[in-house]
Structures are given as C-alpha cells and as structure tokens.
Scaffold this motif. Structure first.
Motif, PDB file in Angstrom:
ATOM      1  N   ILE A   1      87.018  50.529  68.958  1.00  9.62           N
ATOM      2  CA  ILE A   1      87.965  52.025  68.652  1.00  9.62           C
ATOM      3  C   ILE A   1      87.306  53.070  68.157  1.00  9.62           C
ATOM      4  N   MET A   2      87.775  54.009  68.933  1.00  7.55           N
ATOM      5  CA  MET A   2      86.875  55.067  68.496  1.00  7.55           C
ATOM      6  C   MET A   2      87.924  56.377  68.348  1.00  7.55           C
ATOM      7  N   ASP A   3      87.731  57.272  67.581  1.00  9.44           N
ATOM      8  CA  ASP A   3      88.549  58.518  67.202  1.00  9.44           C
ATOM      9  C   ASP A   3      87.764  59.572  67.689  1.00  9.44           C
ATOM     10  N   GLN A   4      88.529  60.144  68.717  1.00  8.76           N
ATOM     11  CA  GLN A   4      87.936  61.305  69.614  1.00  8.76           C
ATOM     12  C   GLN A   4      88.048  62.517  68.622  1.00  8.76           C
TER      13      GLN A   4
ATOM     14  N   TYR B   1      92.871  58.324  69.772  1.00  5.07           N
ATOM     15  CA  TYR B   1      91.957  57.007  69.890  1.00  5.07           C
ATOM     16  C   TYR B   1      91.735  56.694  71.124  1.00  5.07           C
ATOM     17  N   TYR B   2      90.750  56.053  71.493  1.00  9.66           N
ATOM     18  CA  TYR B   2      90.423  55.456  72.868  1.00  9.66           C
ATOM     19  C   TYR B   2      89.621  53.958  72.536  1.00  9.66           C
ATOM     20  N   VAL B   3      89.490  53.063  73.314  1.00  4.73           N
ATOM     21  CA  VAL B   3      88.908  51.924  73.168  1.00  4.73           C
ATOM     22  C   VAL B   3      87.977  51.673  74.267  1.00  4.73           C
TER      23      VAL B   3
ATOM     24  N   VAL C   1      85.887  53.798  64.563  1.00  4.84           N
ATOM     25  CA  VAL C   1      87.144  53.257  63.456  1.00  4.84           C
ATOM     26  C   VAL C   1      87.064  51.930  63.244  1.00  4.84           C
ATOM     27  N   GLY C   2      86.588  50.996  64.079  1.00  4.04           N
ATOM     28  CA  GLY C   2      86.518  49.742  63.715  1.00  4.04           C
ATOM     29  C   GLY C   2      86.608  49.005  65.341  1.00  4.04           C
ATOM     30  N   GLU C   3      86.145  47.768  65.085  1.00  5.25           N
ATOM     31  CA  GLU C   3      85.911  46.735  66.108  1.00  5.25           C
ATOM     32  C   GLU C   3      86.756  45.587  66.017  1.00  5.25           C
TER      33      GLU C   3
ATOM     34  N   LYS D   1      86.799  51.869  79.598  1.00  6.19           N
ATOM     35  CA  LYS D   1      87.173  52.765  78.698  1.00  6.19           C
ATOM     36  C   LYS D   1      88.726  53.191  78.823  1.00  6.19           C
ATOM     37  N   SER D   2      89.411  52.985  77.766  1.00  2.27           N
ATOM     38  CA  SER D   2      90.765  53.183  77.996  1.00  2.27           C
ATOM     39  C   SER D   2      91.175  54.507  77.749  1.00  2.27           C
ATOM     40  N   LYS D   3      92.272  54.939  78.082  1.00  2.00           N
ATOM     41  CA  LYS D   3      92.798  56.577  78.044  1.00  2.00           C
ATOM     42  C   LYS D   3      92.644  56.740  76.631  1.00  2.00           C
TER      43      LYS D   3
END
Length: 224
Positions: free
Chosen positions: A112-115, A64-66, A124-126, A76-78
């Motif tokens: 929230i993203m799933d790489q 995941y990253y955000v 994924v969601g927010e 953008k997060s790691k």
C-alpha cells in the motif's frame, strides 16, 4: 500362338505388377497438431477497501494505491482518497500461470502506497497472503472462492496498523491447446496408378482383339 503367349505374359505381368503396387505403400510426413493440453490456473483478486491505515503524507489528503505482486506478474490499482474512514478501490485483477508454476508460487504481496505531492509514493504498509493451501485445494476442487475478508497491514517496523479487505477466486484446469508437430505415416492414394494400369491392360486386350479380327478376315478372303 505367339500372340496368345505374349498376351498371357502381359496378363501375368499385370497381375505381378498390381500385386507389387498393392504391397508397396509410400509414406510421407506431414505436420499435424496434438491435443496435448497445457493446464493453467487463474487467480482472481478482489481488492475491496482498506481502513485504519497510517497516514504518511505531511500535507493534504492521503491518496492511496496498491501494488499487487504474484511471482513475476505485477498489477497496480487506481488511486483512491482516504479522507473517510475507509479507502475504496473495488477492483479485480487476474493472475494467469500454468499449474506447474502455481505449485511453485508461495504468496501474494500487497504494498500500500501513499501518492505524495512531490514523490512517486510513500510506503504505508503491506499484506502477504500465502497461497499454498489455496492452490492445492483449488486444484483438487477445480474452483475455490474465498469471500472478501480483512487482512492486517504490516508497517515498516513490523507492527500492525489498519486492515485491507481482499477476496480470492482460484480456477484450475483451464485448457490451452498448443500446436505440436509430429511425423506420421500416410498412405499415398494408389487409385490413379491402378487405374492407369487397368486402362493399359484394357487397351492391350482391345488391340489384340482387333488384330485377331483383321487376321481372320484376311484368311477368309484368301480361302475364297
């Protein structure tokens, strides 16, 4: 007699000229800076971890990253593995705007993203945090800190699954001093002008004194 009148006229002329110079002041323009202060505010966002999120990938362990957005600024997060119960980031981000802009900004958005393996990322969601009360209170206090707390993760169908833990710190009234030009009157120095006139006056007196001495000496010689 004529010499004395001429000398008196010179003396009077000097007085009038000196008075004229004293009354006249030349002005010039110059570039300066003002201490007009542009107040700014800094919002620090502490992205801690998430748990209980929905897995969207079909193969492999979710990563995941955000994406965090506030106004026109985006961070953008790691990426972090979600193989355990919690997905950890432990990152801090800063959003810096003038206070006038902060008063117009309404919310922070966390996507929230799933790489995934073969795509750029699956949603994924927010989570949305509304900033109105935080900014107002932070401006009044100068500093407002909110310890990390869990926020619900909203899925694409508007249901809830999982939580994301976020902390906030807003610091108001940080100062930036931009340079601004203005026009101001500055008196030019008159020292050199006055000194030249005084020197000229002294020279005239000296010249007259020498002339008188020579004339007196000549008269004495003629009388003898």
């Amino acid at each position: 007699m004529q010499q004395q009148e001429h000398l008196l006229m010179k003396a009077r002329g000097f007085s009038l000229l000196d008075k004229h110079v004293e009354m006249q002041s030349h002005t010039s323009t110059h570039k300066g800076s003002t201490s007009t202060q542009m107040k700014r505010g800094i919002l620090e966002v502490f992205l801690v971890h998430a748990e209980g999120m929905k897995h969207t990938n079909l193969i492999g362990t979710p990563v995941y990253y955000v994406v965090i957005k506030c106004g026109s600024h985006v961070h953008k997060s790691k990426t972090s593995s979600g193989k355990d119960e919690k997905t950890w980031w432990n990152e801090k981000f800063r959003f810096d705007f003038p206070l006038t802009d902060w008063k117009q900004l309404t919310h922070l958005k966390f996507r929230i993203m799933d790489q995934e393996l073969f795509t750029d990322g699956g949603f994924v969601g927010e989570t949305i945090i509304y900033l109105g009360g935080i900014i107002d209170e932070g401006i009044n206090r100068g500093v407002l800190e909110m310890m990390p707390a869990p926020y619900n993760v909203v899925l694409e169908d508007d249901t809830y699954k999982g939580e994301i833990k976020i902390g906030l710190r807003f610091t108001a009234n940080t100062e930036v001093l931009p340079e601004r030009t203005f026009l101001a009157q500055v008196d030019e120095p008159r020292q050199l002008t006055c000194r030249s006139i005084i020197n000229l006056w002294k020279f005239s007196w000296w010249k007259f004194w020498v002339y008188q001495n020579q004339r007196n000496t000549k008269n004495k010689v003629e009388e003898e």
